[in-house]
Enzyme design. Sequence first.
Site, short mmCIF file in Angstrom:
data_model
loop_
_atom_site.label_atom_id
_atom_site.label_comp_id
_atom_site.label_asym_id
_atom_site.label_seq_id
_atom_site.Cartn_x
_atom_site.Cartn_y
_atom_site.Cartn_z
N GLN A 11 0.83 -1.21 0.00
CA GLN A 11 0.00 0.00 0.00
C GLN A 11 0.86 1.26 0.00
OE1 GLN A 11 -2.83 0.31 3.20
NE2 GLN A 11 -3.29 2.44 2.75
N SER A 140 7.14 0.00 2.51
CA SER A 140 7.21 0.42 3.91
C SER A 140 7.83 -0.72 4.72
CB SER A 140 5.82 0.73 4.44
OG SER A 140 5.07 -0.46 4.47
N GLY A 144 2.89 -5.79 6.41
CA GLY A 144 3.30 -7.16 6.15
C GLY A 144 3.86 -7.33 4.76
N THR A 179 0.83 2.38 12.99
CA THR A 179 -0.41 1.88 12.40
C THR A 179 -0.71 0.47 12.88
OG1 THR A 179 0.85 1.15 10.50
CG2 THR A 179 -0.25 3.28 10.32
N ASN A 228 2.57 12.12 0.96
CA ASN A 228 3.15 11.46 -0.22
C ASN A 228 3.63 12.47 -1.24
OD1 ASN A 228 2.64 9.01 0.88
ND2 ASN A 228 0.79 8.60 -0.28
N GLU A 255 26.72 6.42 -8.50
CA GLU A 255 27.47 7.44 -7.77
C GLU A 255 26.90 7.64 -6.37
OE1 GLU A 255 28.50 11.20 -9.59
OE2 GLU A 255 28.55 10.22 -11.54
#
Length: 418
Positions: A11, A140, A144, A179, A228, A255
Amino acid sequence: MREVVSLNVGQAGGQIANSCWELYCLEHGIQPDGYLTEERKAADPDQGFNTFFSETGQGKYVPRTIYCDLEPNVVDEVRTGPYRALFHPEQMITGKEDASNNYARGHYTVGKEMIDQCLDKVRRVADNCSGLQGFLVFHSFGGGQGSGFGALLMERLSVDYGKKTKLEFCVYPAPQNATSVVEPYNSILTTHTTLEHSDVQFMVDNEAIYDICRRNLGIERPSYENSNRLMAQGQSPITAIMLLFDCALNVDLNEFQTNLVPYPRIHFPLASYSPVVSAGKASHESNSVMEVTIVCFEPNNQMVKCDPRNGKYMATCLLYRGDVVPKDVHAVAATLKTKRTVQFVDLQPTGFKIGICYQPPTMVPNGDLAKVNRACMLSNTTAISEAWTALSHKFDLIYSKRAFVHWYVGEGMEEGEF
């Protein structure tokens, strides 16, 4: 051409990628259906497209990206959203059940079923590239799928594309607003697994981003969309200077690794971004190169909650966008070296890697940010250990009671892995 394939896992990965592609399209004058705008066609054709977009015979640009999600909600939003004609339908892979915040589900049970399908699509996209430079992976640490499937994907990419650079943009569990309760488990497990496979991991935490939104943009209750878009703006100097535009001082994907990572395992640079100002305030501020750069070193402008004044810098990379003259930048670097407020470790020379891109930053219409010259600083500092210390402390607290371990063992993990 040096192409880059971006992979969006879970997500968080999908939603950050949506903001990033929205921005890339605006920067290049590509409409939501994949065709160029009329002004863009009239302008000088810019070859920077090919890094992130492949061109079809009809002159349509298709992003070199793949969405992988074990449950369809986020990807369905893309499939029905304004950019549905932009993405290749086969490059959006969804399953039927999610990983339910469980690393073991994402890595061993549910993820195992999807990984081959996902890698098959990666192979197709990679075969279309004449000189694949590497991968950008958005995911993230706390969920999960982002942790479990993300780690599995990194392992398999290392096997199939060993020499290619892999950059990760990770949403790290915020210290205060979590969360889910098992975030420390997922994060520590995924970090342990990907430590050998990832070349550079840029960490971002939602709490730091929310604080920047509240303080600098005056948004009382920031949403994921606000955060975001700010993240997309924060990583756009990285991709723009690296790949997309013709710049004064160009930087390559490899680099980053060479300049920011002194030892392969210490690959967690801090990103900070300035100035974050709303359109209303921008006209009242001077935003000189000097000011913008010094703000980058302030602790409350970092994208992870930690204080760089408590640590020492191992390497620093300054990226500028907009009407910035190299002479000013070198003057700023010289001033920072004499100031001694920026402490470098003894074994590294006090050098700054500098990149400048003259293309001014593009803003999302009706977005939160003003259009001004930007600086983005990537620094590998020992202060990032604060974030890990807090996380491992939480891990120890939960694990001392063996809380929730049965969920992981039930999905095929062994307790010894903890």
